[in-house]
Design an enzyme around this catalytic site. Structure first.
Site, short mmCIF file in Angstrom:
data_model
loop_
_atom_site.label_atom_id
_atom_site.label_comp_id
_atom_site.label_asym_id
_atom_site.label_seq_id
_atom_site.Cartn_x
_atom_site.Cartn_y
_atom_site.Cartn_z
N ARG A 75 0.86 -1.18 0.00
CA ARG A 75 0.00 0.00 0.00
C ARG A 75 0.90 1.23 0.00
O ARG A 75 1.76 1.37 0.87
CB ARG A 75 -0.88 -0.02 1.25
N HIS A 118 -2.75 10.98 0.89
CA HIS A 118 -2.22 10.75 2.24
C HIS A 118 -1.58 12.07 2.69
O HIS A 118 -0.38 12.15 2.91
CB HIS A 118 -1.22 9.59 2.21
N GLU A 163 -7.21 8.55 6.43
CA GLU A 163 -7.45 9.24 7.71
C GLU A 163 -7.90 10.69 7.56
O GLU A 163 -7.19 11.61 7.99
CB GLU A 163 -6.20 9.17 8.60
N ASN A 291 -7.17 1.94 10.16
CA ASN A 291 -5.83 2.12 10.75
C ASN A 291 -6.00 2.09 12.25
O ASN A 291 -6.70 2.93 12.83
CB ASN A 291 -5.21 3.45 10.32
N TYR A 293 -4.03 1.84 15.96
CA TYR A 293 -2.80 1.88 16.76
C TYR A 293 -3.05 1.74 18.25
O TYR A 293 -2.26 1.15 18.96
CB TYR A 293 -2.05 3.21 16.50
N GLU A 352 -3.39 -0.13 8.29
CA GLU A 352 -2.18 0.23 9.04
C GLU A 352 -2.29 -0.32 10.45
O GLU A 352 -3.33 -0.20 11.10
CB GLU A 352 -2.00 1.76 9.18
#
Ligand code: FCB
Length: 446
Positions: A75, A118, A163, A291, A293, A352
């Site tokens: 990606r 991005h 995002e 994504n 985290y 991600e």
């Protein structure tokens, strides 16, 4: 054995501004990140993406590193100002770079997953209002057409935005990212125009190419109240509203969440929402990228009701990464299940997941990163739990292939499977790269 379904896509990811460098070459003009990084005090150490990992000049080396990982997919994102350096102008040299990238992946048996945006908006569009201006959504759809026309024969999976919360809120709402504006009203307009741009671009791509698979990637994070005090619960709902529902509800349900609109009425009349916009935004998704985290803990902040300022607490006694992010893999299971239940059915990818640690090259020339292996292992197990509960998870991408320019944190935060010695641009696969290669080969964990 934690086996993953047949056809599960194993990948790794990067983004243009974080790795490419070559900021002024072959016709590229500045993006808002070039401008922001050049602003004193904006980025730690004054770091910029001018050179980054020099990926633009080291494409073959990096393609070989991807191939060595044995992944199915890579990606990456396209730099808008490399491809369209002036309004309405297409730069063939910029497109040629991405053509080489796509062809080089296919030659190595790796499937490209393209992200169109991005965070590196052309500066010339920011000068006309950036994402606060409705025109930018239209320009984005035109840019999507240009990239699609150039690469469609080699690319089936298209992600419009990465995002949009970060673009809108860190960029226009809190001033921590480019373009560095701190106005909630601007962040709301930017949110809407990003989502509108997503919908227009998705429609444009599908119009040309009905077989294309088009999705969007969101940074999603469960939010829990710090205590069961009703004030903390209200703070958690505000944060979940701004972070998650402000994006998921229009994309999946065709309306903005009423509580978030109420919260921001004092600063915005929402006049930027025109008839028909929400139908465009809610255009069907072929997949949603997640994504993940970390989760969040919210506490009431007597000083105001701003969802983010409303006391983001770190859970006590929880291990953290070098970003200070708490390590809580069960948050990934929770989020995937919620997406399936509240916003599904919907094919999902973890686009991600990864962690920064204080990696270093040891005297023997190795980078030993057991903490990253433990982080990735735990999150894959968490994803596997969600799969076992019926979540339609199609793939997983480690952030990141390379250590790279970590936005406002600069080069000091290393997320790569591959270590980058920035002075020499030498690449050294970390222990985690070998571990990930074995996981991909086995299609699971033991
Ligand atoms: C995400 C970004 C990505 C990277 C990671 C650590 O928010 O999409 O570019 O910086 O965080």
């Amino acid at each position: 054995m934690f086996r993953f379904p047949e056809g599960f896509v194993w990948g790794t990811a990067t983004a243009a501004y974080q790795v490419e460098g070559a900021a002024t070459e072959d016709g590229r003009t500045p993006s808002i990140w070039d401008t922001f990084a050049a602003t004193p005090g904006a980025v730690r150490n004054g770091d910029t993406g001018a050179v980054a990992c020099d990926h633009y000049h080291r494409l073959d080396t990096d393609l070989d590193l991807i191939a060595q990982l044995g992944v199915d997919a890579y990606r990456f994102s396209i730099s808008w100002p490399r491809v369209m350096p002036e309004p309405g102008q297409v730069n063939q040299k910029g497109l040629d770079f991405y053509r080489r990238l796509v062809d080089g992946l296919h030659e190595r048996g790796v499937t490209p997953f393209v992200t169109l945006y991005h965070w590196d908006l052309p500066q010339y569009l920011e000068d006309r209002g950036g994402w606060v201006a409705r025109e930018t959504a239209q320009r984005f759809a035109e840019y999507a057409d240009v990239v699609h026309d150039a690469l469609a024969d080699g690319v089936a999976d298209w992600t419009t935005l990465n995002e949009p919360w970060v673009s809108a809120w860190l960029g226009y709402g809190y001033g921590l990212h480019a373009p560095g504006r701190a106005e909630p009203a601007a962040a709301l307009a930017a949110t809407h125009h990003l989502l509108l741009g997503h919908g227009l671009a998705a429609e444009a791509i599908r119009h040309r190419d009905p077989a294309a698979r088009v999705g969007i990637t969101l940074n999603l994070s469960p939010v829990a109240p710090a205590t069961d005090d009703p004030a903390d619960q209200a703070a958690a709902r505000r944060m979940d509203g701004q972070l998650n529902r402000l994006f998921l509800d229009p994309l999946r349900r065709g309306h903005y969440p009423a509580d978030v609109v109420e919260l921001y009425r004092p600063v915005s009349d929402f006049a930027f929402v025109h008839d028909g916009d929400l139908a465009t935004i809610a255009t069907p998704l072929d997949f949603l990228g997640v994504n993940y985290y970390r989760p969040n803990l919210a506490a009431d902040e007597p000083a105001g009701t701003d969802p983010l300022a409303a006391g983001v607490r770190l859970p006590p006694d929880v291990a953290r990464t070098a970003m200070e992010w708490p390590i809580q893999p069960e948050g990934l299971t929770e989020m995937l299940l919620r997406l399936q239940q509240e916003y599904g059915p919907l094919p999902l990818y973890v686009t991600e997941n990864g962690a920064a640690f204080h990696d270093y090259l040891d005297p023997a020339g190795h980078v030993n990163d057991p903490q990253r292996i433990a982080y990735l292992d735990a999150h894959l197990r968490a994803a596997h739990v969600a799969l076992g509960q019926g979540v339609d998870l199609r793939g997983y991408f480690v952030w990141s292939l390379l250590d790279n320019f970590e936005w406002a944190e600069g080069y000091g935060r290393r997320f790569g499977l591959v270590y980058v010695e920035y002075g020499s641009q030498r690449r050294v696969p970390k222990a985690s790269a070998g571990w990930y290669r074995d996981v991909v080969r086995a299609n699971g964990l033991t």
